[in-house]
Design a protein around this motif. Structure first.
Motif, mmCIF file in Angstrom:
data_model
loop_
_atom_site.group_PDB
_atom_site.id
_atom_site.type_symbol
_atom_site.label_atom_id
_atom_site.label_comp_id
_atom_site.label_asym_id
_atom_site.label_seq_id
_atom_site.Cartn_x
_atom_site.Cartn_y
_atom_site.Cartn_z
ATOM 1 N N TRP A 119 0.215 -1.375 0.080
ATOM 2 C CA TRP A 119 -0.013 -0.035 0.027
ATOM 3 C C TRP A 119 0.595 0.896 -0.513
ATOM 4 N N ASP A 120 2.256 0.683 -1.231
ATOM 5 C CA ASP A 120 2.949 2.119 -1.069
ATOM 6 C C ASP A 120 2.173 3.430 -1.837
ATOM 7 N N LEU A 121 1.897 4.625 -0.551
ATOM 8 C CA LEU A 121 1.050 5.931 -1.067
ATOM 9 C C LEU A 121 1.425 6.450 -3.134
ATOM 10 N N SER A 122 2.656 6.447 -2.909
ATOM 11 C CA SER A 122 3.304 6.472 -4.556
ATOM 12 C C SER A 122 2.509 6.315 -5.927
ATOM 13 N N GLY A 123 1.267 4.750 -5.480
ATOM 14 C CA GLY A 123 1.118 3.915 -6.086
ATOM 15 C C GLY A 123 -0.710 4.561 -6.927
ATOM 16 N N SER A 124 -1.413 4.719 -7.538
ATOM 17 C CA SER A 124 -2.562 5.071 -7.355
ATOM 18 C C SER A 124 -3.250 3.719 -8.246
ATOM 19 N N VAL A 125 -3.962 4.506 -9.437
ATOM 20 C CA VAL A 125 -4.898 3.345 -10.091
ATOM 21 C C VAL A 125 -4.166 3.259 -11.974
ATOM 22 N N ALA A 126 -4.823 2.434 -12.165
ATOM 23 C CA ALA A 126 -3.893 2.562 -14.123
ATOM 24 C C ALA A 126 -5.219 2.474 -15.134
ATOM 25 N N ILE A 127 -6.296 3.234 -14.612
ATOM 26 C CA ILE A 127 -7.238 3.304 -15.768
ATOM 27 C C ILE A 127 -6.543 4.422 -16.626
ATOM 28 N N GLN A 128 -6.205 5.716 -16.381
ATOM 29 C CA GLN A 128 -6.166 7.081 -16.866
ATOM 30 C C GLN A 128 -5.000 7.716 -17.117
ATOM 31 N N GLY A 129 -3.991 6.523 -17.185
ATOM 32 C CA GLY A 129 -2.448 7.016 -17.812
ATOM 33 C C GLY A 129 -1.430 7.353 -16.841
ATOM 34 N N ALA A 130 -0.004 6.777 -17.152
ATOM 35 C CA ALA A 130 0.879 6.371 -16.266
ATOM 36 C C ALA A 130 0.987 7.380 -14.477
ATOM 37 N N ALA A 131 0.563 8.701 -15.209
ATOM 38 C CA ALA A 131 0.792 8.970 -13.837
ATOM 39 C C ALA A 131 0.460 9.433 -12.654
ATOM 40 N N LEU A 132 -0.722 8.294 -13.027
ATOM 41 C CA LEU A 132 -1.739 8.019 -10.926
ATOM 42 C C LEU A 132 -1.543 6.323 -11.119
ATOM 43 N N ASP A 133 -0.181 5.727 -11.411
ATOM 44 C CA ASP A 133 -0.224 4.281 -12.212
ATOM 45 C C ASP A 133 2.182 4.435 -11.119
ATOM 46 N N SER A 134 2.299 5.100 -10.416
ATOM 47 C CA SER A 134 3.485 4.975 -9.945
ATOM 48 C C SER A 134 4.369 3.502 -9.724
ATOM 49 N N ASP A 135 5.180 3.316 -11.455
ATOM 50 C CA ASP A 135 5.374 2.044 -10.705
ATOM 51 C C ASP A 135 6.935 2.229 -9.107
ATOM 52 N N PHE A 136 6.377 1.752 -8.561
ATOM 53 C CA PHE A 136 7.171 2.559 -7.445
ATOM 54 C C PHE A 136 8.699 1.727 -6.272
ATOM 55 N N ASP A 137 7.862 0.052 -7.099
ATOM 56 C CA ASP A 137 9.163 -0.526 -6.840
ATOM 57 C C ASP A 137 9.491 -1.623 -7.841
ATOM 58 N N HIS A 138 9.404 -1.063 -9.028
ATOM 59 C CA HIS A 138 9.588 -1.834 -10.518
ATOM 60 C C HIS A 138 9.688 -2.545 -10.072
ATOM 61 N N GLN A 139 8.811 -3.232 -10.355
ATOM 62 C CA GLN A 139 7.469 -4.578 -10.557
ATOM 63 C C GLN A 139 6.440 -4.228 -11.342
ATOM 64 N N ASN A 140 5.670 -3.382 -11.925
ATOM 65 C CA ASN A 140 4.852 -3.269 -12.799
ATOM 66 C C ASN A 140 5.036 -3.619 -14.051
ATOM 67 N N SER A 141 6.097 -4.145 -14.355
ATOM 68 C CA SER A 141 5.758 -4.866 -15.565
ATOM 69 C C SER A 141 5.693 -6.013 -15.452
ATOM 70 N N ALA A 142 6.366 -6.673 -14.829
ATOM 71 C CA ALA A 142 6.206 -8.314 -14.039
ATOM 72 C C ALA A 142 5.198 -7.921 -14.124
ATOM 73 N N LEU A 143 4.099 -7.640 -13.079
ATOM 74 C CA LEU A 143 2.487 -8.005 -11.980
ATOM 75 C C LEU A 143 1.587 -7.992 -13.294
ATOM 76 N N ARG A 144 2.368 -7.157 -14.677
ATOM 77 C CA ARG A 144 1.082 -7.042 -15.499
ATOM 78 C C ARG A 144 1.364 -8.397 -16.448
#
Length: 347
Positions: A119-144
């Motif tokens: 629940w890192d506060l720098s991450g949010s939601v991935a529906i309106q662009g990358a600005a609201l979906d910060s890759d704070f731990d560099h795991q977004n690609s693997a999670l995708r």
């Protein structure tokens, strides 16, 4: 005139004869297609593993061993596919996420890792662009890729079940002797698996949309897949061919008592409620407040109720699965089949 009338009569008789021959050819083709369709419908039923329930009177002359072998083949193939998928999915998750700070030690992570880091506060939601979906731990690609594989598996399973429902509707025949099954009977045969896969597909998609839920959802999916992998191993042993070394009652009982049941209880009655559910209940408070400020008032409560409600529903499913696992009906069937085989060999 008489000659003309005779010629006309003979030509009329020839035309009638040709018409009769064409009708006979049409009936012959129709009978051939009908017989072919009947044989194909039985093959479809056997491939889906449902013919034993729909055609009990067709197997009066078969012994217990032959009847069991006939319907174990599709279940064996399904268990192989699901076992391979679960193994690849769990291996991918361990390789990619075991060193992350949100992957706890209870699922093969580091000792200092905690689910609160989901629940890192720098991450949010991935529906309106990358600005609201910060890759704070560099795991977004693997999670995708991980969630894409899970969604693909659920879509594949749903497609297979819908295809099977159509085949049961078109090719089936009920116990009353009628040739076609009703839509209600076809739907009843696959209602539970369709609902389960639909439930997990919706949960997978909704979980991926939010960064915190995405990481906690990866833990949840890994736990479910790991326990499912052991369950599929049990199914593999139960439905293995008679000549296989896996078809051993001692091995089946060992997998059932010392692998399937302990792993199932650990994953679904310890990790899910006390690690995943606890984090969703108590560690997500600040993250939900941030989501509400970023989107709209009331959104956080909807997310909170939806995700925790889904987890509670999954817990209810697990209670049903545990009861079935403890009193597995196929174990007694396998034991009786092997006793029959031994008796025949002795005779």
């Amino acid at each position: 005139n008489n000659n003309n009338n005779n010629n006309r009569g003979s030509s009329t008789n020839r035309e009638r004869g040709k018409g009769v021959e064409q009708n006979n050819d049409s009936f012959a083709i129709f009978r051939l297609l009908s017989n072919l369709w009947t044989k194909m419908s039985r093959s479809f039923q056997r491939s889906l593993g449902h013919e034993a329930a729909q055609y009990p009177y067709d197997y009066d002359n078969l012994d217990v061993v032959s009847s069991a072998r006939l319907f174990m083949a599709p279940r064996y193939a399904t268990a192989v596919f699901r076992l391979l998928f679960c193994f690849l999915s769990c291996s991918w998750a361990l390789v990619k996420f075991s060193s992350s700070n949100f992957w706890p030690v209870w699922v093969g992570g580091r000792f200092m890792a905690r689910t609160k880091y989901c629940w890192d506060l720098s991450g949010s939601v991935a529906i309106q662009g990358a600005a609201l979906d910060s890759d704070f731990d560099h795991q977004n690609s693997a999670l995708r890729y991980f969630f894409l594989g899970q969604a693909s598996y659920q879509i594949h399973s749903l497609s297979f079940h819908f295809f099977s429902m159509v085949l049961l509707l078109v090719c089936g025949r009920g116990n009353d002797g009628r040739h076609y099954l009703s839509a209600r009977t076809s739907l009843k045969s696959y209602f539970r698996p369709v609902m389960e896969h639909s439930f997990y597909f919706v949960l997978t998609v909704m979980t991926y949309m939010f960064s915190g839920l995405r990481r906690l959802g990866a833990i949840c999916i890994f736990v479910l897949e790991f326990s499912s992998m052991v369950l599929q191993l049990l199914q593999l042993c139960i439905n293995a061919p008679e000549q296989s070394r896996l078809k051993n009652m001692t091995l089946i009982q060992f997998v059932h008592r010392f692998l399937a049941i302990p792993v199932f209880i650990y994953c679904r009655f310890f990790v899910l409620p006390f690690i995943v559910q606890y984090s969703a209940w108590f560690e997500s408070t600040m993250w939900l407040k941030q989501i509400e400020h970023a989107l709209a008032p009331g959104v956080a409560m909807v997310i909170y109720i939806f995700f925790n409600g889904m987890l509670l529903l999954a817990f209810g499913f697990n209670l049903v699965y545990l009861r079935r696992l403890l009193f597995h009906p196929s174990l007694a069937q396998v034991s009786n089949t092997q006793q029959t085989v031994v008796t025949k060999k002795e005779d």
